[in-house]
Design a protein around this motif. Structure first.
Motif, PDB file in Angstrom:
ATOM      1  N   TYR A  25       0.816  -1.213   0.000  1.00 48.29           N
ATOM      2  CA  TYR A  25       0.000   0.000   0.000  1.00 48.29           C
ATOM      3  C   TYR A  25       0.853   1.267   0.000  1.00 48.29           C
ATOM      4  CZ  TYR A  25      -3.376  -3.538   1.440  1.00 48.29           C
ATOM      5  OH  TYR A  25      -4.143  -4.668   1.519  1.00 48.29           O
ATOM      6  N   ASP A  49       0.697  -9.865  12.988  1.00 44.62           N
ATOM      7  CA  ASP A  49       0.512 -10.740  11.827  1.00 44.62           C
ATOM      8  C   ASP A  49       1.518 -10.419  10.718  1.00 44.62           C
ATOM      9  OD1 ASP A  49      -1.569 -12.727  10.571  1.00 44.62           O
ATOM     10  OD2 ASP A  49      -1.050 -11.293   8.995  1.00 44.62           O
ATOM     11  N   ARG A 209     -10.863   7.576   3.737  1.00 42.32           N
ATOM     12  CA  ARG A 209      -9.732   8.490   3.537  1.00 42.32           C
ATOM     13  C   ARG A 209      -9.000   8.202   2.227  1.00 42.32           C
ATOM     14  NH1 ARG A 209      -8.173   8.001   9.424  1.00 42.32           N
ATOM     15  NH2 ARG A 209      -9.326   9.697  10.413  1.00 42.32           N
ATOM     16  N   THR A 275      -1.497  -1.207   9.398  1.00 39.96           N
ATOM     17  CA  THR A 275      -1.015   0.164   9.196  1.00 39.96           C
ATOM     18  C   THR A 275       0.462   0.251   9.520  1.00 39.96           C
ATOM     19  OG1 THR A 275      -1.299   2.491   9.722  1.00 39.96           O
ATOM     20  CG2 THR A 275      -1.665   0.942  11.533  1.00 39.96           C
TER      21      THR A 275
HETATM   22  N1  LIG Z   1      -4.037 -14.083   4.732  1.00 35.57           N
HETATM   23  C1  LIG Z   1      -4.000 -13.316   3.678  1.00 35.57           C
HETATM   24  O1  LIG Z   1      -4.058 -13.782   2.525  1.00 35.57           O
HETATM   25  C2  LIG Z   1      -3.885 -11.825   3.864  1.00 35.57           C
HETATM   26  C3  LIG Z   1      -4.159 -10.955   2.791  1.00 35.57           C
HETATM   27  C4  LIG Z   1      -4.057  -9.577   3.016  1.00 35.57           C
HETATM   28  C5  LIG Z   1      -3.696  -9.112   4.257  1.00 35.57           C
HETATM   29  N2  LIG Z   1      -3.407  -9.983   5.278  1.00 35.57           N
HETATM   30  C6  LIG Z   1      -3.018  -9.504   6.622  1.00 35.57           C
HETATM   31  O2  LIG Z   1      -4.058  -8.665   7.099  1.00 35.57           O
HETATM   32  C7  LIG Z   1      -3.524  -7.407   7.495  1.00 35.57           C
HETATM   33  C8  LIG Z   1      -4.567  -6.317   7.311  1.00 35.57           C
HETATM   34  O3  LIG Z   1      -5.079  -6.281   6.002  1.00 35.57           O
HETATM   35  P1  LIG Z   1      -4.666  -5.163   4.947  1.00 35.57           P
HETATM   36  O4  LIG Z   1      -3.478  -4.428   5.441  1.00 35.57           O
HETATM   37  O5  LIG Z   1      -4.609  -5.858   3.634  1.00 35.57           O
HETATM   38  O6  LIG Z   1      -5.932  -4.225   4.862  1.00 35.57           O
HETATM   39  P2  LIG Z   1      -6.665  -3.217   5.864  1.00 35.57           P
HETATM   40  O7  LIG Z   1      -6.222  -3.455   7.236  1.00 35.57           O
HETATM   41  O8  LIG Z   1      -8.098  -3.344   5.539  1.00 35.57           O
HETATM   42  O9  LIG Z   1      -6.193  -1.792   5.326  1.00 35.57           O
HETATM   43  C9  LIG Z   1      -4.864  -1.377   5.319  1.00 35.57           C
HETATM   44  C10 LIG Z   1      -4.839  -0.024   4.658  1.00 35.57           C
HETATM   45  O10 LIG Z   1      -5.637   0.879   5.427  1.00 35.57           O
HETATM   46  C11 LIG Z   1      -4.874   2.015   5.795  1.00 35.57           C
HETATM   47  N3  LIG Z   1      -5.319   2.402   7.150  1.00 35.57           N
HETATM   48  C12 LIG Z   1      -5.217   1.703   8.296  1.00 35.57           C
HETATM   49  N4  LIG Z   1      -5.783   2.364   9.321  1.00 35.57           N
HETATM   50  C13 LIG Z   1      -6.262   3.521   8.798  1.00 35.57           C
HETATM   51  C14 LIG Z   1      -6.944   4.632   9.353  1.00 35.57           C
HETATM   52  N5  LIG Z   1      -7.285   4.676  10.649  1.00 35.57           N
HETATM   53  N6  LIG Z   1      -7.281   5.664   8.522  1.00 35.57           N
HETATM   54  C15 LIG Z   1      -6.960   5.626   7.188  1.00 35.57           C
HETATM   55  N7  LIG Z   1      -6.318   4.596   6.622  1.00 35.57           N
HETATM   56  C16 LIG Z   1      -5.968   3.548   7.418  1.00 35.57           C
HETATM   57  C17 LIG Z   1      -3.427   1.597   5.728  1.00 35.57           C
HETATM   58  O11 LIG Z   1      -2.646   2.726   5.461  1.00 35.57           O
HETATM   59  P3  LIG Z   1      -1.058   2.797   5.734  1.00 35.57           P
HETATM   60  O12 LIG Z   1      -0.472   1.614   5.023  1.00 35.57           O
HETATM   61  O13 LIG Z   1      -0.683   4.074   5.111  1.00 35.57           O
HETATM   62  O14 LIG Z   1      -0.844   2.768   7.186  1.00 35.57           O
HETATM   63  C18 LIG Z   1      -3.461   0.611   4.561  1.00 35.57           C
HETATM   64  O15 LIG Z   1      -3.417   1.317   3.346  1.00 35.57           O
HETATM   65  C19 LIG Z   1      -2.283  -7.259   6.627  1.00 35.57           C
HETATM   66  O16 LIG Z   1      -1.379  -6.323   7.150  1.00 35.57           O
HETATM   67  C20 LIG Z   1      -1.740  -8.667   6.631  1.00 35.57           C
HETATM   68  O17 LIG Z   1      -1.007  -8.914   7.809  1.00 35.57           O
HETATM   69  C21 LIG Z   1      -3.532 -11.325   5.078  1.00 35.57           C
END
Ligand SMILES: NC(=O)c1ccc[n+]([C@@H]2O[C@H](COP(=O)([O-])OP(=O)(O)OC[C@H]3O[C@@H](n4cnc5c(N)ncnc54)[C@H](OP(=O)(O)O)[C@@H]3O)[C@@H](O)[C@H]2O)c1
Length: 325
Positions: A25, A49, A209, A275
């Motif tokens: 991201y 994680d 956002r 994040t």
């Molecule tokens: N098992 C799997 O196949 C799989 C797949 C995807 C993800 N995951 C795991 O799940 C975790 C979470 O999922 P994800 O990172 O894909 O998606 P998410 O948590 O839905 O979203 C992450 C995104 O949201 C932003 N964000 C976070 N908090 C925010 C806030 N309060 N206000 C505005 N923007 C915010 C982050 O920005 P910034 O980056 O700028 O902080 C990033 O761009 C990953 O980190 C990973 O460990 C697992």
């Protein structure tokens, strides 16, 4: 921070997804990522994680290095089974390589034991019994404490549980992606398996956002995801705007409400919002204190109606690699 149980494993109700610190991201920010990791533990977010494939080992090394003196303060979850080679993504669940993958992760993480070790994706060419059988040996050897599976069907989960207890299923689950509700979430409840929603903020969409994406930035994985393209993106943003207005009327941020809605789905659910920024982390953590009435839970689900979400969550090849009921 309150805790919950994934099977017998106790974790903070909100974890921290670390993937975005190494890939996915936008631009990395190492110094801020390091502060975020420490701040998470200080705030009681003690469920971290990662995966061997995030940044091709970079993410595991980062978590291991930054928190090496605080290893006893958190539950460490990592994954194996997806790897990238020459730009191609592969899935490998063959039992004979499971120990090597685990040893590599332990080394990168700088630890003797992984608390929760997930198979990242089902390898459809290998019976799940064989993969889980090899993972169970790691538990017997003390290298791993608990086992998990990511993006599996209820059918696969049942077969796996017959070989060794599975503590958690990790799959995409948010107001935008409600698929687990049909089969795998009920199966988790029946089998005493915890559920870890990934991308609980809809990859930032649900925070309201994310107003535009740089389509040229190929390092941002959303630039290829159908949900973030053209008309689909605009339709989804319009729905999120209404959701954000509802959040505002309730005195909180949209992202916080999205997390509180997931927590309201029941015990044994521990979302892992991702994040790399302290400010976002602090805002997300506060969602654990939001209490929603049953009416509010229903109202929220009707504002972000899954039938009105435009676009799949992955491109066709990614969708095909999922193990669905
Ligand atoms: N098992 C799997 O196949 C799989 C797949 C995807 C993800 N995951 C795991 O799940 C975790 C979470 O999922 P994800 O990172 O894909 O998606 P998410 O948590 O839905 O979203 C992450 C995104 O949201 C932003 N964000 C976070 N908090 C925010 C806030 N309060 N206000 C505005 N923007 C915010 C982050 O920005 P910034 O980056 O700028 O902080 C990033 O761009 C990953 O980190 C990973 O460990 C697992």
């Amino acid at each position: 921070m309150q805790t919950t149980f994934l099977g017998d494993l106790e974790v903070s109700v909100l974890g921290l997804g670390c993937m975005g610190m190494s890939q996915a991201y936008g631009k990395a920010d190492l110094a801020e990522s390091e502060r975020t990791l420490h701040r998470a533990l200080d705030l009681g977010v003690t469920f971290l994680d990662t995966a061997n494939v995030y940044g091709m080992g970079h993410n595991e090394k980062l978590v291991g290095r930054v928190l090496k003196d605080r290893r006893d303060e958190f539950v460490l979850a990592t994954k194996f089974g997806i790897w990238m080679e020459d730009g191609n993504r592969g899935v490998n669940g063959r039992p004979e390589q499971v120990r090597d993958r685990c040893e590599e992760s332990l080394k990168r993480l700088g630890t003797d034991v992984i608390d929760l070790y997930y198979l990242h994706r089902l390898d459809k060419t290998v019976p799940i019994e064989d993969t889980v059988g090899a993972m169970a040996e790691l538990v017997r050897e003390g290298k791993v404490r608990y086992l998990g599976l990511s993006e599996v069907s209820a059918r696969t989960l049942r077969r796996a549980c017959a070989v060794h207890p599975i503590s958690a299923v990790q799959s995409e689950y948010s107001l935008f992606t409600r698929d687990p509700e049909a089969h795998v979430l009920p199966a988790c409840r029946e089998l005493n398996v915890g559920f870890v929603p990934f991308s609980p903020l809809g990859r930032a969409m649900l925070t309201n956002r994310l107003q535009e994406l740089d389509a040229q930035d190929k390092s941002d994985m959303r630039s290829t995801m159908p949900r973030f393209q053209g008309e689909s993106f605009d339709n989804n943003l319009a729905m999120v705007r209404a959701f954000a207005e509802y959040a505002e009327s309730r005195g909180c941020q949209a992202g916080q409400l999205a997390l509180a809605w997931l927590l309201a789905q029941g015990e044994g659910i521990a979302p892992i919002p991702g994040t790399k920024r302290v400010a976002y982390l602090e805002e997300n953590v506060a969602a654990a204190d939001l209490e929603l009435s049953e009416d509010e839970v229903d109202e929220i689900a009707s504002i972000v109606d899954p039938l009105r979400v435009s676009g799949e969550r992955y491109v066709a090849s990614g969708m095909a690699s999922l193990d669905r009921d």
